[in-house]
Design a protein around this motif. Structure first.
Motif, PDB file in Angstrom:
ATOM      1  N   GLN A  25      -6.822  -1.537  24.506  1.00 57.02           N
ATOM      2  CA  GLN A  25      -6.533  -0.113  24.349  1.00 57.02           C
ATOM      3  C   GLN A  25      -6.782   0.336  22.925  1.00 57.02           C
ATOM      4  N   TRP A  26      -6.454  -0.513  21.954  1.00 61.92           N
ATOM      5  CA  TRP A  26      -6.525  -0.081  20.556  1.00 61.92           C
ATOM      6  C   TRP A  26      -7.924  -0.207  19.975  1.00 61.92           C
TER       7      TRP A  26
ATOM      8  N   ILE B 223      -0.451  -1.530  13.702  1.00 63.09           N
ATOM      9  CA  ILE B 223       0.059  -1.797  15.043  1.00 63.09           C
ATOM     10  C   ILE B 223       1.131  -2.863  14.943  1.00 63.09           C
TER      11      ILE B 223
ATOM     12  N   LEU C  32      -9.180   3.240  20.149  1.00 63.45           N
ATOM     13  CA  LEU C  32      -8.530   4.082  19.149  1.00 63.45           C
ATOM     14  C   LEU C  32      -9.120   3.825  17.767  1.00 63.45           C
TER      15      LEU C  32
ATOM     16  N   VAL D 130       1.577   2.462  15.233  1.00 69.16           N
ATOM     17  CA  VAL D 130       1.771   2.351  16.679  1.00 69.16           C
ATOM     18  C   VAL D 130       2.719   1.191  16.963  1.00 69.16           C
TER      19      VAL D 130
ATOM     20  N   ASN E  50       3.978   3.025  22.418  1.00 72.15           N
ATOM     21  CA  ASN E  50       3.410   2.730  23.734  1.00 72.15           C
ATOM     22  C   ASN E  50       4.464   1.961  24.533  1.00 72.15           C
TER      23      ASN E  50
ATOM     24  N   ASP F 174       3.913  -1.032  19.866  1.00 71.83           N
ATOM     25  CA  ASP F 174       3.352  -1.336  21.188  1.00 71.83           C
ATOM     26  C   ASP F 174       4.218  -2.366  21.902  1.00 71.83           C
TER      27      ASP F 174
ATOM     28  N   ASN G  86      -5.933   3.823  29.310  1.00 71.60           N
ATOM     29  CA  ASN G  86      -6.150   3.649  27.876  1.00 71.60           C
ATOM     30  C   ASN G  86      -6.623   4.929  27.200  1.00 71.60           C
TER      31      ASN G  86
ATOM     32  N   ASN H  23      -4.491   7.254  24.591  1.00 72.47           N
ATOM     33  CA  ASN H  23      -5.024   7.314  23.232  1.00 72.47           C
ATOM     34  C   ASN H  23      -5.344   8.737  22.806  1.00 72.47           C
TER      35      ASN H  23
END
Length: 472
Positions: free
Chosen positions: A229-230, A249, A233, A219, A313, A221, A200, A204
């Motif tokens: 993971q986010w 996202i 971020l 992003v 991603n 994904d 992650n 990132n």
């Protein structure tokens, strides 16, 4: 993110946990404790009776048949039973004991009997039945990993012999408690091992460095999971005094593989967390099956604003889901004109290998992971949660998914290159950050190495997970 690793700022998951108390404090199992990790929004109960596709965008009109092509994550290199003593995976050596070698040989033989020109699932069933006397979920790390693969192969042979539809999709959540335990297993793994956070944070940091100068980030994904993971971020963006002020996202997910309760909680958790940190945020869910059925030609809602940058991603295991469509997937990604594409390879998705070799390679990867967890000396209850709710379902998806789609492909790195992607080198800061994270792990046998353009997390000279970054 380095500030987070060094404890200069609070782990964002701690703040997120505030949302959990009103929902589960009176009803969660007594042995369940949240000290950080994953959260449930205040509207948790409103989702319990809604497992329909209410979260999907209008791209959800076309669904695939009632099975999904999603074995889970992972990749390392090749094991080729029955060559006896040593398996070379480029820079990695694997030297099983004679007893382990015998188990590998039997699993390899059973897998070949299931998926070959002269398939004989009845004979394979007999081999697997004999392994019942050697394997259990209470053995050493190799025996436990082999047990889960044996169980998955037995499930496969049972389905074949009884004409049962083989379906590697995620089992829908029966209750909020089953989802809680699944999240708990993921949280425990991220706390005791750098296995998750290494991937992650490394990805990132590469994303952040590629987007300097843009005030909006989008992003795309392919593997939203729990959204963990986010969270890091968003935390990093919230700490900035300038730069990115808005994050969107877009999660590409299949209604056949993503439980709607889990997906809805992920969505609301990230929205709430971004709001607490005053980070502009939007979350969109798009049905990936609709994209696949349209040969990846449908457009995504990507802004043409010069101040908005796209990052993708794209973990390696995605290719297992759409083996025959990989070139189309990569063309689709290129049309998005991303500033960066990040990819994680956890060692188990070797679609460039035949069925049986692929499974033995995945066995090796999970055996290494479980051995590293044993070294942490975590309590047996925590270890069982990780294995029961994360490892075993992932192994089943690998076995069943690859059986359904046995076609071989190029190695994933060759697929990237042939599609016109070029590898990016990670910065010295990204590498230092990864090393700092690993050094904070109580067990010292973890370390980070560079292999060509990859950053690799290793355990005792064996690769656990690697990260790569690409440009189109």
């Amino acid at each position: 993110m380095l500030r987070w690793i060094m404890d200069d700022v609070e782990d964002p998951s701690v703040n997120l946990n505030k949302m959990l108390n009103a929902t589960v404090s009176d009803s969660a199992p007594a042995d369940f404790e949240f000290s950080g990790g994953f959260i449930f929004p205040a509207t948790f109960n409103t989702h319990l009776n809604h497992h329909q596709n209410q979260y999907f965008s209008p791209l959800n009109d076309t669904l695939l048949p009632q099975y999904d092509k999603k074995p889970n994550l992972y990749n390392t290199q090749m094991l080729i039973p029955p060559q006896p003593k040593t398996y070379n995976s480029r820079s990695i050596e694997y030297n099983p004991s004679m007893q382990q070698q015998g188990i590998i040989d039997q699993l390899f033989k059973a897998a070949n009997l299931i998926q070959s020109e002269n398939n004989n699932p009845i004979l394979a069933q007999g081999i697997l039945a004999r392994l019942n006397h050697q394997l259990s979920p209470a053995g050493n790390s190799f025996e436990r990993a082999a047990f889960y693969f044996k169980q998955a192969l037995q499930l496969l042979t049972h389905s074949i012999l009884n004409n049962i539809n083989i379906n590697p999709q995620i089992t829908p959540v029966d209750s909020p408690f089953s989802l809680i335990y699944k999240i708990s297993g993921y949280k425990l793994l991220s706390e005791v091992s750098p296995y998750i956070q290494f991937a992650n944070f490394t990805c990132n940091q590469a994303i952040l460095e590629s987007l300097i100068g843009f005030d909006r980030v989008h992003v795309i994904d392919f593997d939203i999971g729990f959204g963990g993971q986010w969270a890091s971020l968003i935390q990093e963006l919230g700490l900035r005094n300038n730069g990115v002020c808005f994050l969107k996202i877009t999660a590409l997910v299949s209604p056949l593989t993503h439980d709607q309760l889990e997906l809805g909680l992920t969505r609301e958790s990230l929205i709430h967390f971004a709001s607490e940190l005053n980070v502009g945020f939007e979350f969109e869910i798009v049905n990936i099956d609709a994209l696949a059925s349209a040969s990846w030609c449908l457009p995504l809602n990507v802004s043409d604003n010069d101040n908005e940058a796209v990052a993708v991603n794209l973990p390696v295991h995605v290719f297992s889901n759409y083996q025959t469509q990989v070139p189309a997937v990569l063309r689709f990604v290129k049309r998005l004109s991303p500033k960066i594409v990040v990819s994680v390879d956890r060692g188990c998705d070797r679609t460039d290998l035949p069925f049986a070799n692929h499974l033995i390679q995945a066995l090796k990867s999970y055996s290494n992971l479980l051995e590293s967890l044993d070294a942490v000396n975590m309590n047996i209850d925590s270890l069982q949660k990780i294995e029961r709710f994360l490892v075993q379902p992932a192994v089943e998806k690998i076995v069943l998914g690859r059986f359904l789609f046995p076609e071989k492909t190029q190695h994933w790195r060759d697929l990237y290159v042939s599609a016109g992607f070029s590898p990016l080198l990670f910065s010295n800061f990204t590498e230092s950050q990864a090393e700092c994270l690993v050094k904070r792990t109580p067990v010292r046998e973890f370390y980070v190495k560079k292999r060509q353009s990859l950053l690799v997390l290793c355990w005792r000279r064996r690769e656990l997970v690697s990260c790569s970054a690409w440009k189109c």
